[in-house]
Motif scaffolding. Structure first.
Motif, PDB file in Angstrom:
ATOM      1  N   ASP A   1     -29.889  20.275 -42.660  1.00 12.76           N
ATOM      2  CA  ASP A   1     -28.481  20.396 -43.052  1.00 12.76           C
ATOM      3  C   ASP A   1     -27.643  21.110 -41.998  1.00 12.76           C
ATOM      4  O   ASP A   1     -26.585  21.670 -42.310  1.00 12.76           O
ATOM      5  CB  ASP A   1     -28.378  21.132 -44.387  1.00 12.76           C
ATOM      6  N   ALA A   2     -28.120  21.102 -40.768  1.00 10.62           N
ATOM      7  CA  ALA A   2     -27.422  21.821 -39.690  1.00 10.62           C
ATOM      8  C   ALA A   2     -26.006  21.297 -39.514  1.00 10.62           C
ATOM      9  O   ALA A   2     -25.779  20.091 -39.397  1.00 10.62           O
ATOM     10  CB  ALA A   2     -28.199  21.672 -38.385  1.00 10.62           C
ATOM     11  N   LYS A   3     -25.064  22.203 -39.480  1.00  7.38           N
ATOM     12  CA  LYS A   3     -23.659  21.851 -39.290  1.00  7.38           C
ATOM     13  C   LYS A   3     -23.348  21.719 -37.800  1.00  7.38           C
ATOM     14  O   LYS A   3     -24.039  22.289 -36.958  1.00  7.38           O
ATOM     15  CB  LYS A   3     -22.762  22.908 -39.915  1.00  7.38           C
ATOM     16  N   PRO A   4     -22.305  20.995 -37.467  1.00  4.53           N
ATOM     17  CA  PRO A   4     -21.901  20.914 -36.058  1.00  4.53           C
ATOM     18  C   PRO A   4     -21.702  22.279 -35.426  1.00  4.53           C
ATOM     19  O   PRO A   4     -22.069  22.491 -34.266  1.00  4.53           O
ATOM     20  CB  PRO A   4     -20.602  20.117 -36.113  1.00  4.53           C
ATOM     21  N   SER A   5     -21.134  23.220 -36.175  1.00  7.03           N
ATOM     22  CA  SER A   5     -20.892  24.558 -35.621  1.00  7.03           C
ATOM     23  C   SER A   5     -22.203  25.277 -35.317  1.00  7.03           C
ATOM     24  O   SER A   5     -22.280  26.080 -34.374  1.00  7.03           O
ATOM     25  CB  SER A   5     -20.049  25.382 -36.590  1.00  7.03           C
TER      26      SER A   5
ATOM     27  N   GLU B   1     -23.382  23.999 -32.034  1.00  5.85           N
ATOM     28  CA  GLU B   1     -22.556  24.526 -30.951  1.00  5.85           C
ATOM     29  C   GLU B   1     -22.930  25.963 -30.626  1.00  5.85           C
ATOM     30  O   GLU B   1     -23.114  26.333 -29.454  1.00  5.85           O
ATOM     31  CB  GLU B   1     -21.082  24.429 -31.320  1.00  5.85           C
ATOM     32  N   LYS B   2     -23.033  26.816 -31.672  1.00  4.53           N
ATOM     33  CA  LYS B   2     -23.332  28.234 -31.438  1.00  4.53           C
ATOM     34  C   LYS B   2     -24.730  28.406 -30.856  1.00  4.53           C
ATOM     35  O   LYS B   2     -24.948  29.250 -29.980  1.00  4.53           O
ATOM     36  CB  LYS B   2     -23.188  29.004 -32.747  1.00  4.53           C
ATOM     37  N   THR B   3     -25.683  27.600 -31.325  1.00  3.09           N
ATOM     38  CA  THR B   3     -27.043  27.695 -30.789  1.00  3.09           C
ATOM     39  C   THR B   3     -27.076  27.299 -29.317  1.00  3.09           C
ATOM     40  O   THR B   3     -27.696  27.984 -28.484  1.00  3.09           O
ATOM     41  CB  THR B   3     -27.995  26.789 -31.591  1.00  3.09           C
ATOM     42  N   LEU B   4     -26.401  26.208 -28.979  1.00  2.73           N
ATOM     43  CA  LEU B   4     -26.358  25.781 -27.587  1.00  2.73           C
ATOM     44  C   LEU B   4     -25.677  26.823 -26.722  1.00  2.73           C
ATOM     45  O   LEU B   4     -26.110  27.096 -25.588  1.00  2.73           O
ATOM     46  CB  LEU B   4     -25.645  24.437 -27.469  1.00  2.73           C
ATOM     47  N   GLU B   5     -24.641  27.439 -27.215  1.00  2.00           N
ATOM     48  CA  GLU B   5     -23.929  28.468 -26.450  1.00  2.00           C
ATOM     49  C   GLU B   5     -24.845  29.662 -26.173  1.00  2.00           C
ATOM     50  O   GLU B   5     -24.863  30.206 -25.070  1.00  2.00           O
ATOM     51  CB  GLU B   5     -22.689  28.897 -27.228  1.00  2.00           C
ATOM     52  N   ILE B   6     -25.633  30.070 -27.180  1.00  2.00           N
ATOM     53  CA  ILE B   6     -26.561  31.194 -27.004  1.00  2.00           C
ATOM     54  C   ILE B   6     -27.653  30.847 -25.992  1.00  2.00           C
ATOM     55  O   ILE B   6     -27.948  31.609 -25.071  1.00  2.00           O
ATOM     56  CB  ILE B   6     -27.180  31.588 -28.367  1.00  2.00           C
TER      57      ILE B   6
ATOM     58  N   LEU C   1     -18.224  18.787 -30.242  1.00  2.00           N
ATOM     59  CA  LEU C   1     -18.332  20.228 -29.980  1.00  2.00           C
ATOM     60  C   LEU C   1     -19.260  20.522 -28.797  1.00  2.00           C
ATOM     61  O   LEU C   1     -19.042  21.481 -28.050  1.00  2.00           O
ATOM     62  CB  LEU C   1     -18.843  20.944 -31.232  1.00  2.00           C
ATOM     63  N   LEU C   2     -20.303  19.712 -28.639  1.00  2.00           N
ATOM     64  CA  LEU C   2     -21.273  19.981 -27.571  1.00  2.00           C
ATOM     65  C   LEU C   2     -20.814  19.445 -26.216  1.00  2.00           C
ATOM     66  O   LEU C   2     -21.344  19.854 -25.176  1.00  2.00           O
ATOM     67  CB  LEU C   2     -22.628  19.352 -27.923  1.00  2.00           C
ATOM     68  N   ALA C   3     -19.873  18.513 -26.195  1.00  5.09           N
ATOM     69  CA  ALA C   3     -19.454  17.858 -24.954  1.00  5.09           C
ATOM     70  C   ALA C   3     -18.958  18.853 -23.913  1.00  5.09           C
ATOM     71  O   ALA C   3     -19.099  18.614 -22.708  1.00  5.09           O
ATOM     72  CB  ALA C   3     -18.377  16.814 -25.247  1.00  5.09           C
ATOM     73  N   VAL C   4     -18.388  19.973 -24.350  1.00  3.55           N
ATOM     74  CA  VAL C   4     -17.834  20.945 -23.397  1.00  3.55           C
ATOM     75  C   VAL C   4     -18.934  21.680 -22.642  1.00  3.55           C
ATOM     76  O   VAL C   4     -18.652  22.405 -21.680  1.00  3.55           O
ATOM     77  CB  VAL C   4     -16.933  21.968 -24.123  1.00  3.55           C
ATOM     78  N   TYR C   5     -20.199  21.512 -23.051  1.00  2.00           N
ATOM     79  CA  TYR C   5     -21.308  22.212 -22.397  1.00  2.00           C
ATOM     80  C   TYR C   5     -22.002  21.334 -21.351  1.00  2.00           C
ATOM     81  O   TYR C   5     -23.141  21.583 -20.985  1.00  2.00           O
ATOM     82  CB  TYR C   5     -22.328  22.676 -23.445  1.00  2.00           C
TER      83      TYR C   5
ATOM     84  N   GLU D   1     -21.937   8.079 -27.388  1.00  3.90           N
ATOM     85  CA  GLU D   1     -20.964   7.661 -26.382  1.00  3.90           C
ATOM     86  C   GLU D   1     -20.109   8.840 -25.935  1.00  3.90           C
ATOM     87  O   GLU D   1     -19.789   8.970 -24.744  1.00  3.90           O
ATOM     88  CB  GLU D   1     -20.095   6.543 -26.942  1.00  3.90           C
ATOM     89  N   ILE D   2     -19.740   9.716 -26.863  1.00  7.02           N
ATOM     90  CA  ILE D   2     -18.954  10.913 -26.519  1.00  7.02           C
ATOM     91  C   ILE D   2     -19.732  11.780 -25.530  1.00  7.02           C
ATOM     92  O   ILE D   2     -19.188  12.246 -24.522  1.00  7.02           O
ATOM     93  CB  ILE D   2     -18.599  11.708 -27.785  1.00  7.02           C
ATOM     94  N   LEU D   3     -21.015  11.993 -25.801  1.00  2.58           N
ATOM     95  CA  LEU D   3     -21.835  12.832 -24.914  1.00  2.58           C
ATOM     96  C   LEU D   3     -22.002  12.180 -23.548  1.00  2.58           C
ATOM     97  O   LEU D   3     -21.900  12.842 -22.505  1.00  2.58           O
ATOM     98  CB  LEU D   3     -23.201  13.071 -25.559  1.00  2.58           C
ATOM     99  N   ASN D   4     -22.264  10.883 -23.540  1.00  2.00           N
ATOM    100  CA  ASN D   4     -22.437  10.183 -22.262  1.00  2.00           C
ATOM    101  C   ASN D   4     -21.175  10.235 -21.419  1.00  2.00           C
ATOM    102  O   ASN D   4     -21.230  10.457 -20.199  1.00  2.00           O
ATOM    103  CB  ASN D   4     -22.852   8.730 -22.511  1.00  2.00           C
ATOM    104  N   GLN D   5     -20.045  10.035 -22.046  1.00  2.00           N
ATOM    105  CA  GLN D   5     -18.785  10.078 -21.316  1.00  2.00           C
ATOM    106  C   GLN D   5     -18.500  11.482 -20.795  1.00  2.00           C
ATOM    107  O   GLN D   5     -17.858  11.653 -19.753  1.00  2.00           O
ATOM    108  CB  GLN D   5     -17.634   9.606 -22.221  1.00  2.00           C
ATOM    109  N   ALA D   6     -18.967  12.494 -21.514  1.00  2.00           N
ATOM    110  CA  ALA D   6     -18.752  13.879 -21.085  1.00  2.00           C
ATOM    111  C   ALA D   6     -19.712  14.297 -19.972  1.00  2.00           C
ATOM    112  O   ALA D   6     -19.530  15.354 -19.365  1.00  2.00           O
ATOM    113  CB  ALA D   6     -18.895  14.823 -22.275  1.00  2.00           C
TER     114      ALA D   6
END
Length: 916
Positions: free
Chosen positions: A374-378, A381-386, A414-418, A440-445
């Motif tokens: 049930d992991a939320k997008p946030s 994002e926070k896990t990747l940031e850490i 949310l993850l594309a900025v990383y 597609e969003i991730l690939n384009q980023a």
């Protein structure tokens, strides 16, 4: 301020791509002649012509066929001589038997480049090989370059040139693709349209009769449209040409290879351990590691790696952190990661503490990190940031499975900025339609996305292997006094030559250890005895216990005749062992094979490591090195690695690191580490032995004993050297794939002021000396050298000096004036002269710079004369350089050694040139 004695243009590999390249006539021709053009539907000649005229490249097309006045509505010519213009590119699609005469007509007509589509050459046997020889005879009469024969042709999508019989024009892009298989080219081209993959060049290289891998790699390395080079290879051809070009270009553009023939069996007739362990495919892998080229197993991985390396930075290590919302995919990814040699990152305490505040209790807070279904997008994002801040993490893989509570699209946003965090970020968005938008969003980023997590980890393992191999090209090795005195080198050469002329091909153990001693490789003291009494006297002298071994000119494997007796503790034991060995030899191979025995101290093997160091000859790559766990069971444990000589300390350490025993050598289970720096030195010296003594066919040191925790801890207990038969012409043997350090250019010289210096080729270890050299140069010297001022920090940057010091002696030569300063006890570089071959030509450019303090001492002229001799030795046709008009001193030096000074289009610059 004194004026420097130097000005020349910068290094050849820095020449801008805007300058003419000899292969431009093939890849960007002003006009094209199709010899064998045809009206016949489905023929190669018609397809070639149609492809050229249906995709305008901005040039003229000339059909050549004596049976037609026009083809496809275009005026045709009976032969190439009748074409009204000098032709840049001729495409030949006539039967193989006609190709030699067609090439001859092209040469006579001044054609600059050609592509031979025709098949029917070496692949057909001796008759085809004879045709190739006739083609080469014609090519030698001119500067014309030839791609093929037996190829599909080439495509340059950026100018619309389709000089092939492929069914379609490739899409423009940044990938240079080269293939030996025309059929595979067609399949890849079809696939590329579906996947929307573009190319900077699409090349079917064929049989490589003239233009080979090295030529094409250099060309694409200079091409501004090419960002990566992908290769499908069936045979290496000129190994030295490939490695020379690949090593240079791989520093700036990834080169990725897939090669057919992985399962080829190792040589079966080998007489040494090394020969039995060396297989041609394993040698190929070693060669690619040496030049920084990545090898993949699947065609899809060629393009996956090109994409990943274009989008993400190379990892600094092999430690990955995995973030997932499902345990199963995380475990599968972990298995694939570790199976390929990668590691799970050990998260720092700080990272784990931060994750504890974020991840549910039921999730996995360790690596792989499980955020639950049930992991939320946030949460993602926070896990990747850490994790992105974790200093133990070299790369991150984010896995998402489309469960009911997940939002793949929003998570991706949310993850594309990383995508640019300084370490690779990969993603696996698992599923079908539900995840397409997010992927597609991730690939384009710029975050490469894979449908399966094990695919992503396999790609990461390729990434860190690639990064690891490239670092070997950048690291500065430690200087080693591994250079063998000339007299010792000649002594070994004379001994080997005399033994070969005597009809023997096997060195005795005593002779082998004499060779090792000459090259500074420590070995156990060994004595010869030809009678029982002599054996006992020797044993009494050196002290018990001792080892005695059979001494013979013909017995290769002592164990075959029970020829080794260990731990002999008294004279009677020595007597019995001598008699037993003599009797065994008489029974198994004949008494004439027994000369005597060797006696050596019994070395305590307790708490020591048995290593093997060896070399044998590969048909394509020449001498190949082997290192790893030794002893009697070396083939059983199979813990060995191959490498190409010569080595420096960095490359020696890289070989050691690739074995399992290396971990033990560093210290394990309360054992201290062995002296790894000593082992590096032994590997370096051994590599020099291999490339300098070409009469050696195979050589083993097994075991090379390594004792932990002591200085001078290495000793060769046994050695075997097998020579080439006396009827073998050494000059016809495969040359070392990497040109050895050119010792022939080392000599002493005295400057006008009486200072005695050594002029020698530059070494990778010279980087610290080059830093000090640049610190002595005035601004005027820098301006004259580079035509503009360059900051010291830029001139001594590690990446730059690596390329200046760690050169390929086959493509360039740099001579330094080395002064051993008696006041400081330190070596200093006083001047550097460099000769760089220009890509695709038989010409070279020279460059000189002399430290301000040592100008006007004749040093510049001496270096230039020596560079001219190098050019003559390399059979160059011309050497040139650009010189500032105001630099009269340098112009005078050039004139004195025979250069002609010419005006150029730039009024501030003249050109010095000399024909050799």
């Amino acid at each position: 301020m004194q004026k420097p004695i130097k000005i020349a243009s910068d290094r050849a590999y820095d020449i801008l791509r805007s300058q003419h390249h000899p292969l431009d006539v093939i890849f960007a021709p002003k006009n094209v002649a199709v010899i064998g053009a045809s009206e016949k539907e489905g023929s190669v000649g018609r397809t070639l012509l149609w492809n050229l005229i249906s995709h305008p490249f901005g040039g003229t097309v000339f059909p050549v066929n004596p049976k037609h006045n026009s083809i496809l509505g275009i005026k045709a010519y009976p032969n190439i001589a009748a074409v009204p213009e000098v032709v840049d590119l001729a495409i030949i699609a006539t039967p193989a038997v006609t190709v030699p005469s067609v090439i001859a007509e092209c040469v006579d007509a001044g054609v600059k480049g050609a592509i031979a589509i025709s098949a029917g050459f070496r692949e057909t046997g001796n008759a085809g090989i004879e045709l190739e020889e006739r083609v080469l005879e014609q090519l030698r009469r001119s500067q014309m370059r030839l791609i093929g024969p037996n190829c599909l042709g080439i495509i340059n999508p950026h100018i619309g040139l389709n000089a092939s019989f492929a069914g379609s024009m490739a899409l423009p892009g940044k990938v240079g693709f080269i293939s030996q298989s025309g059929a595979l080219c067609s399949a890849i081209l079809d696939w590329s349209f579906h996947e929307n993959v573009g190319f900077s060049a699409f090349i079917s290289i064929g049989s490589m009769l003239d233009v080979d891998w090295g030529d094409i790699i250099y060309y694409l390395g200079d091409d501004p449209h090419t960002e990566s080079i992908l290769i499908y290879m069936e045979s290496i051809g000129n190994a030295r040409s490939f490695l020379s070009a690949a090593r240079e270009v791989a520093l700036t553009k990834p080169i990725i290879v897939i090669k057919a023939g992985r399962t080829e069996a190792a040589a079966k007739a080998a007489t040494s351990h090394t020969g039995a362990l060396v297989g041609s495919d394993a040698v190929f892998d070693a060669a690619l590691r040496r030049c920084g080229v990545l090898r993949v197993d699947r065609i899809s991985e060629l393009f996956d790696m090109a994409e990943v390396l274009a989008k993400q930075p190379r990892p600094q290590g092999k430690r990955m952190t995995i973030i997932t919302n499902a345990g199963g995919p995380g475990v599968l990814a972990t298995d694939a990661l570790i199976s390929g040699g990668g590691e799970l990152a050990e998260l720092t305490v700080e990272t784990r503490n931060n994750l504890n505040e974020l991840i549910p209790k039921n999730g996995n807070h360790n690596n792989p990190i499980d955020l639950l279904g049930d992991a939320k997008p946030s949460s993602y994002e926070k896990t990747l940031e850490i994790v992105s801040r974790d200093k133990n993490t070299d790369a991150i893989l984010v896995i998402l499975t489309p469960q009911a509570m997940t939002n793949p699209t929003h998570t991706a946003k949310l993850l594309a900025v990383y995508s640019k965090i300084g370490k690779p970020v990969l993603a696996s968005w698992m599923g079908d339609a539900d995840i397409e938008a997010g992927a597609e969003i991730l690939n384009q980023a710029g975050i490469p996305t894979f449908p399966y997590p094990d695919t992503a980890t396999r790609i990461f393992n390729y990434m860190w292997h690639y990064s690891y191999n490239l670092r070997s090209l950048y690291e500065t090795p430690v200087f080693t006094e591994a250079e063998v005195e000339f007299s010792q080198r000649e002594k070994v050469r004379d001994m080997i030559q005399a033994i070969r002329h005597s009809g023997r091909y096997l060195l005795t153990e005593v002779e082998s250890k004499e060779v090792f001693a000459a090259y500074g490789i420590p070995s156990v003291e060994t004595y010869l005895a030809t009678t029982i009494d002599e054996a006992i006297q020797v044993a009494d002298k050196i002290g018990y216990p001792v080892v005695i071994k059979v001494y013979s000119y013909t017995i290769i494997h002592k164990s075959d005749v029970d020829g080794v007796h260990l731990n002999l503790c008294c004279g009677n034991a020595v007597k019995e062992a001598y008699q037993a060995i003599q009797a065994s030899v008489k029974e198994k191979v004949g008494e004439g094979h027994f000369i005597g025995v060797t006696i050596q101290p019994m070395v305590d093997l307790k708490n020591s490591y048995e290593l093997i160091l060896g070399s044998s000859i590969d048909a394509q790559f020449g001498p190949v090195l082997l290192f790893g766990m030794g002893g009697q069971l070396v083939e059983v444990f199979e813990d060995t690695v191959l490498g190409l000589p010569p080595l420096n300390t960095t490359l020696a350490r890289r070989m050691m690191e690739q074995t399992r025993i290396y971990k033990a050598l560093q210290g394990v289970r309360e054992r201290k580490a062995i002296a790894l720096d000593e082992l590096e030195q032994v590997l370096v010296r051994f590599s020099h032995l291999v490339v300098e003594q070409l009469g050696i066919k195979e050589i083993d040191i097994n075991p090379l004993l390594a004792k932990p925790g002591v200085v001078n801890s290495l000793v060769a207990l046994d050695g075997r050297i097998i020579l080439h038969d006396s009827n073998v012409d050494i000059k016809q043997l495969p040359k070392p794939a990497i040109r050895p350090y050119p010792i022939q250019y080392i000599s002493a010289w005295k400057m006008k002021n009486g200072m005695e210096i050594t002029i020698r080729p530059i070494r990778p270890e010279d980087e610290p000396l080059m830093i000090k050299f640049h610190q002595t140069l005035s601004e005027q010297s820098i301006y004259f050298r580079y035509f503009h001022l360059i900051k010291l920090s830029q001139r001594i940057a590690h990446e730059r000096l690596t390329r200046l010091c760690f050169i390929d002696y086959d493509r360039e030569m740099a001579l330094v004036a080395d002064y051993d300063n008696p006041d400081t006890g330190q070596n200093e570089i006083l001047a550097v002269g460099r000769l760089s071959k220009l890509h695709g030509t038989n010409q070279a450019e020279f460059a000189l710079i002399v430290a301000d303090k040592y100008q006007c001492q004749g040093l510049g002229r001496e270096l230039l004369q020596r560079l001219l001799q190098v050019g003559r030795d390399e059979n160059l046709s011309e050497i040139n350089a650009e010189i500032l008009l105001e630099n009269h001193e340098m112009q005078q030096v050039c004139k004195k050694v025979g250069f002609a000074i010419q005006r150029t289009a730039d009024a501030s610059v003249v050109k010095a040139a000399i024909a050799l």
